[in-house]
Design a protein around this motif. Structure first.
Motif, PDB file in Angstrom:
ATOM      1  N   PRO A  32       0.454   4.186 -12.784  1.00 22.12           N
ATOM      2  CA  PRO A  32       1.765   4.203 -13.387  1.00 22.12           C
ATOM      3  C   PRO A  32       2.820   4.918 -12.642  1.00 22.12           C
ATOM      4  O   PRO A  32       3.876   4.735 -12.951  1.00 22.12           O
ATOM      5  CB  PRO A  32       1.543   4.657 -14.784  1.00 22.12           C
ATOM      6  N   GLU A  33       2.485   5.975 -12.249  1.00 24.62           N
ATOM      7  CA  GLU A  33       3.717   6.933 -11.285  1.00 24.62           C
ATOM      8  C   GLU A  33       4.321   6.032 -10.679  1.00 24.62           C
ATOM      9  O   GLU A  33       5.298   6.310 -10.189  1.00 24.62           O
ATOM     10  CB  GLU A  33       2.870   8.297 -10.907  1.00 24.62           C
ATOM     11  N   PHE A  34       3.624   4.871 -10.075  1.00 25.74           N
ATOM     12  CA  PHE A  34       4.251   4.076  -8.884  1.00 25.74           C
ATOM     13  C   PHE A  34       4.938   2.823  -9.419  1.00 25.74           C
ATOM     14  O   PHE A  34       5.329   2.069  -8.773  1.00 25.74           O
ATOM     15  CB  PHE A  34       3.351   3.991  -7.908  1.00 25.74           C
ATOM     16  N   ASP A  35       4.984   2.834 -10.875  1.00 29.16           N
ATOM     17  CA  ASP A  35       5.483   1.395 -11.401  1.00 29.16           C
ATOM     18  C   ASP A  35       7.092   1.242 -10.890  1.00 29.16           C
ATOM     19  O   ASP A  35       7.475   0.101 -10.692  1.00 29.16           O
ATOM     20  CB  ASP A  35       5.418   1.341 -12.846  1.00 29.16           C
ATOM     21  N   GLY A  36       7.634   2.270 -10.899  1.00 28.49           N
ATOM     22  CA  GLY A  36       8.932   2.166 -10.398  1.00 28.49           C
ATOM     23  C   GLY A  36       9.211   1.641  -9.219  1.00 28.49           C
ATOM     24  O   GLY A  36      10.123   0.420  -8.954  1.00 28.49           O
ATOM     25  N   GLU A  37       8.520   1.823  -8.313  1.00 30.08           N
ATOM     26  CA  GLU A  37       8.464   1.121  -6.897  1.00 30.08           C
ATOM     27  C   GLU A  37       8.545  -0.396  -7.003  1.00 30.08           C
ATOM     28  O   GLU A  37       8.997  -0.995  -6.041  1.00 30.08           O
ATOM     29  CB  GLU A  37       7.335   1.593  -5.793  1.00 30.08           C
ATOM     30  N   MET A  38       7.506  -0.951  -7.700  1.00 29.89           N
ATOM     31  CA  MET A  38       7.247  -2.328  -7.881  1.00 29.89           C
ATOM     32  C   MET A  38       8.196  -2.895  -8.661  1.00 29.89           C
ATOM     33  O   MET A  38       8.801  -4.001  -7.972  1.00 29.89           O
ATOM     34  CB  MET A  38       5.750  -2.517  -8.531  1.00 29.89           C
ATOM     35  N   GLU A  39       8.730  -2.332  -9.675  1.00 33.61           N
ATOM     36  CA  GLU A  39       9.800  -2.727 -10.357  1.00 33.61           C
ATOM     37  C   GLU A  39      11.175  -2.841  -9.615  1.00 33.61           C
ATOM     38  O   GLU A  39      11.914  -3.847  -9.748  1.00 33.61           O
ATOM     39  CB  GLU A  39      10.302  -1.576 -11.593  1.00 33.61           C
ATOM     40  N   ALA A  40      11.362  -2.002  -8.574  1.00 35.33           N
ATOM     41  CA  ALA A  40      12.336  -2.125  -7.577  1.00 35.33           C
ATOM     42  C   ALA A  40      12.263  -3.213  -6.906  1.00 35.33           C
ATOM     43  O   ALA A  40      13.389  -4.070  -6.402  1.00 35.33           O
ATOM     44  CB  ALA A  40      12.457  -0.749  -6.914  1.00 35.33           C
ATOM     45  N   TYR A  41      11.034  -3.569  -6.288  1.00 33.49           N
ATOM     46  CA  TYR A  41      10.818  -4.739  -5.537  1.00 33.49           C
ATOM     47  C   TYR A  41      11.180  -6.058  -6.427  1.00 33.49           C
ATOM     48  O   TYR A  41      11.946  -7.216  -5.877  1.00 33.49           O
ATOM     49  CB  TYR A  41       9.497  -5.213  -5.265  1.00 33.49           C
ATOM     50  N   LYS A  42      10.753  -6.071  -7.908  1.00 36.13           N
ATOM     51  CA  LYS A  42      11.139  -7.264  -8.436  1.00 36.13           C
ATOM     52  C   LYS A  42      12.601  -7.428  -8.808  1.00 36.13           C
ATOM     53  O   LYS A  42      12.952  -8.351  -8.430  1.00 36.13           O
ATOM     54  CB  LYS A  42      10.174  -6.690  -9.909  1.00 36.13           C
ATOM     55  N   ASP A  43      13.213  -6.338  -9.162  1.00 32.30           N
ATOM     56  CA  ASP A  43      14.747  -6.332  -9.452  1.00 32.30           C
ATOM     57  C   ASP A  43      15.446  -6.892  -8.075  1.00 32.30           C
ATOM     58  O   ASP A  43      16.301  -7.697  -8.280  1.00 32.30           O
ATOM     59  CB  ASP A  43      14.987  -5.039  -9.855  1.00 32.30           C
ATOM     60  N   GLN A  44      15.176  -6.428  -7.055  1.00 29.58           N
ATOM     61  CA  GLN A  44      15.697  -6.667  -5.766  1.00 29.58           C
ATOM     62  C   GLN A  44      15.888  -8.234  -5.501  1.00 29.58           C
ATOM     63  O   GLN A  44      16.620  -8.762  -4.992  1.00 29.58           O
ATOM     64  CB  GLN A  44      15.229  -5.706  -4.697  1.00 29.58           C
ATOM     65  N   ALA A  45      14.567  -8.681  -5.719  1.00 27.13           N
ATOM     66  CA  ALA A  45      14.140  -9.977  -5.413  1.00 27.13           C
ATOM     67  C   ALA A  45      15.127 -10.950  -6.494  1.00 27.13           C
ATOM     68  O   ALA A  45      15.678 -11.767  -5.968  1.00 27.13           O
ATOM     69  CB  ALA A  45      12.622 -10.476  -5.639  1.00 27.13           C
ATOM     70  N   ALA A  46      15.125 -10.541  -7.442  1.00 27.89           N
ATOM     71  CA  ALA A  46      15.884 -10.999  -8.788  1.00 27.89           C
ATOM     72  C   ALA A  46      17.491 -11.231  -8.392  1.00 27.89           C
ATOM     73  O   ALA A  46      17.772 -12.135  -8.833  1.00 27.89           O
ATOM     74  CB  ALA A  46      15.590 -10.613 -10.037  1.00 27.89           C
ATOM     75  N   LYS A  47      17.714 -10.095  -7.893  1.00 25.53           N
ATOM     76  CA  LYS A  47      19.430 -10.160  -7.512  1.00 25.53           C
ATOM     77  C   LYS A  47      19.511 -11.283  -6.449  1.00 25.53           C
ATOM     78  O   LYS A  47      20.737 -11.745  -6.204  1.00 25.53           O
ATOM     79  CB  LYS A  47      19.525  -8.826  -6.753  1.00 25.53           C
ATOM     80  N   GLN A  48      18.573 -11.758  -5.651  1.00 24.92           N
ATOM     81  CA  GLN A  48      18.609 -12.767  -4.669  1.00 24.92           C
ATOM     82  C   GLN A  48      18.235 -14.135  -5.119  1.00 24.92           C
ATOM     83  O   GLN A  48      18.030 -14.884  -4.293  1.00 24.92           O
ATOM     84  CB  GLN A  48      17.923 -12.232  -3.498  1.00 24.92           C
ATOM     85  N   GLY A  49      17.986 -14.078  -6.490  1.00 25.85           N
ATOM     86  CA  GLY A  49      17.484 -15.478  -6.985  1.00 25.85           C
ATOM     87  C   GLY A  49      16.051 -15.844  -6.249  1.00 25.85           C
ATOM     88  O   GLY A  49      15.715 -16.888  -6.563  1.00 25.85           O
ATOM     89  N   LYS A  50      15.478 -14.598  -6.278  1.00 28.74           N
ATOM     90  CA  LYS A  50      14.076 -14.946  -5.692  1.00 28.74           C
ATOM     91  C   LYS A  50      12.919 -14.038  -6.294  1.00 28.74           C
ATOM     92  O   LYS A  50      13.306 -13.275  -7.502  1.00 28.74           O
ATOM     93  CB  LYS A  50      13.980 -14.251  -4.369  1.00 28.74           C
ATOM     94  N   VAL A  51      11.668 -14.271  -6.219  1.00 32.55           N
ATOM     95  CA  VAL A  51      10.689 -13.480  -6.815  1.00 32.55           C
ATOM     96  C   VAL A  51       9.689 -12.756  -5.724  1.00 32.55           C
ATOM     97  O   VAL A  51       9.675 -13.440  -4.817  1.00 32.55           O
ATOM     98  CB  VAL A  51       9.697 -14.456  -7.912  1.00 32.55           C
ATOM     99  N   VAL A  52       8.906 -11.826  -6.122  1.00 35.14           N
ATOM    100  CA  VAL A  52       8.167 -11.117  -5.220  1.00 35.14           C
ATOM    101  C   VAL A  52       6.749 -11.636  -5.185  1.00 35.14           C
ATOM    102  O   VAL A  52       6.194 -12.043  -6.249  1.00 35.14           O
ATOM    103  CB  VAL A  52       8.474  -9.539  -5.363  1.00 35.14           C
ATOM    104  N   ARG A  53       6.042 -11.846  -4.045  1.00 33.72           N
ATOM    105  CA  ARG A  53       5.052 -12.359  -3.783  1.00 33.72           C
ATOM    106  C   ARG A  53       4.303 -11.912  -2.820  1.00 33.72           C
ATOM    107  O   ARG A  53       4.859 -11.374  -1.752  1.00 33.72           O
ATOM    108  CB  ARG A  53       4.981 -14.029  -3.665  1.00 33.72           C
TER     109      ARG A  53
END
Lengths: 358, 358
Positions: free
Chosen positions: B262-283
């Protein structure tokens, strides 16, 4: 290792691509070409020595009937594989006698597997009673080089139960509807205009009615349904929606048909609008419901986000729902027509037959 | 027809499903089971008469080493197929000697084809020099029962040129990202929560780090890249993005790892948000660029409407771009893990081997 001989009927688009793929096989695998023919010419010799397909045009070989060809091939000093690259019903009707004479068959010809059920039964009885001597492969009869037939056969041979098959089985229909009613809601013209464009680009049969009547899709569904265990008598024994307007059924030729098709643009536009109101798009879909023993071909409204709605170009898409692939289907997608990819299915089948016969 | 014998190493989930599928093959095709083993037990006899897998537990047969097993099988009065349902490197390392002794191999074991390049070369040299006597099939080493290996081999054997392979090659990664960042923008929880749920549901390896390190995907890409003609030395010789945070690399066990994730949830959340801003999703995507000779495994941002973004559950998806499938790829999609579907690939391979050897 046995001598392996190859006979090829049909050297049109698929046939030419096939011969060129075979020429590039490793020499250890390449069979000896002892017979090649097109409608009015045949090339072979009595000593079963190899012929060169490029000499076909100038050949003066006496024309053999199909039954004479069967005798010729079954007397070869080795095992023979007949590749039928035609769409001829006559050639298809003779498969049982070739197989009974020990000649294996590889073909993209749908007619053999989608005409009356008796022919299907005769073909597979002949294969079964040959005890592994006469094989038959027909991957390209559905979806060209896509691994459709082999996958369905593997599922069933390993004990899976296919519950439902559905998808887009015609490259032409795929192109027409992907252009007419793209998933993003943009339209690219009236139905009749799109049919005309597709015809001009060579994406339809010379007479587009041969695509629009749905029989090509009905034949493919017949093959898949039979493989899945249904005793489909013929491709006209289940509902197939023709896209030839009734009033045009009597058009005397394809140019009268094309000329009058715009009168019916309103009908197709209505389907498109009705689908859009439901957040869907109209597509030409085929399906086999194995439990209910129902095969169906025609227009359906599919979700805009669905794989079928998202197809591009003239791609095919086949979904297999089975006991094992239960929630999400096993899906195969890609170009389902074209000389090179159809020939690929034939050549890959030939390799499998050669590996088993040698 | 030759006598055909079957030896099976490994009777876990895949092995059990495989044995039950084989038991349901038509008797004309079913080989005689002469050897079956699990880690500490073996069952066989000196007369090569058929054994019953259910007697394995109570067997008191003396344990054979792999080299003794090779001698035993190659001395059978007929042709033998060894099915390796383990993921053992030791067994994989012994394939060349089994093959050289004339024993065919069918297996879902990735290790044989994704370890050092020498083992790969030794395996296929042994097959080539056996002149059709010793075969090898490994469909389920990538994508379980999906027709991935066979399709890639058919493309290449018929002269196509594969230019690019890409997709989602891990059922676990597919499930994690389809849950964490669905294409419709809804989220279903924090990364660490989703990993924990997947672990509890048995969708990950017992230690989730064995999935998150990306090596399973790297091994599959190694196999596909080699089939496409690249000389990949080993699965750790190209970029593989591990999803194990560096700070947790030294976690002493999987429970410490899960506790601190859980200490690293922020990192994955950042990937998700960054992708969303480009109309994309992380895979988590793998790709092989054949021309550039580049293999790559890791996180990528893909369009929300793309097939990869639209995957459901733990489905795999493989796209083959080739000289023939140039604009739109040949796509295969479906469950890429699970005992029944993995066993299906093994059983279908066994049938192909039996058909060629009989």
């Amino acid at each position: 290792m046995s001598n392996l001989y190859l006979a090829v009927i049909g050297v049109g688009g698929v046939g030419q691509a096939f011969l060129s793929q075979v020429a590039n096989l490793p020499s250890t695998l390449r069979p000896s070409l002892i017979f090649v023919s097109r409608s009015t010419k045949q090339l072979y010799n009595s000593s079963y020595s190899a012929v060169n397909a490029s000499d076909l045009q100038s050949s003066s070989s006496k024309l053999l009937s199909l039954s004479e060809l069967s005798s010729y091939l079954s007397s070869a000093p080795g095992k023979t594989i007949l590749v039928d690259n035609t769409s001829s019903q006559d050639v298809a009707d003779s498969y049982p006698s070739f197989l009974s004479a020990g000649v294996s068959i590889v073909t993209p010809n749908k007619k053999a597997f989608s005409s009356n059920l008796k022919l299907w039964n005769d073909i597979f009885s002949a294969v079964d009673s040959s005890n592994g001597k006469a094989l038959i492969y027909h991957e390209s009869s559905v979806g060209a080089g896509l691994p459709v037939i082999s996958t369905l056969k593997d599922l069933i041979a390993t004990g899976d139960q296919v519950t439902r098959i559905e998808g887009v089985f015609s490259g032409t229909m795929s192109f027409l509807f992907n252009s007419f009613a793209p998933a993003d809601g943009s339209g690219k013209g009236k139905w009749s205009e799109i049919v005309a464009q597709a015809k001009d680009a060579g994406y339809t049969e010379p007479d587009p009615r041969d695509d629009l009547n749905g029989m090509d899709v009905a034949r493919k569904l017949t093959i898949l349904a039979r493989l899945a265990g249904l005793k489909v008598q013929a491709p006209d024994t289940f509902p197939v929606q023709s896209l030839i307007p009734e009033a045009l059924a009597s058009a005397k030729d394809s140019s009268e048909f094309m000329q009058r098709l715009p009168e019916f643009d309103g009908e197709m536009e209505a389907y498109k609008d009705q689908a859009a109101k439901q957040g869907k798009v109209v597509r030409y879909v085929g399906s086999v419901d194995v439990a209910a023993e129902k095969v169906k071909v025609g227009l359906e409204f599919v979700d805009q986000g669905s794989p079928i709605a998202s197809l591009k170009g003239s791609d095919n898409l086949m979904c297999f729902y089975t006991k094992r692939y239960v929630a999400n289907p096993l899906v195969i997608q890609g170009a389902g027509a074209g000389g090179e990819v159809t020939a690929m299915g034939v050549t890959a089948d030939l390799i499998k037959a050669l590996e088993r016969l040698r």
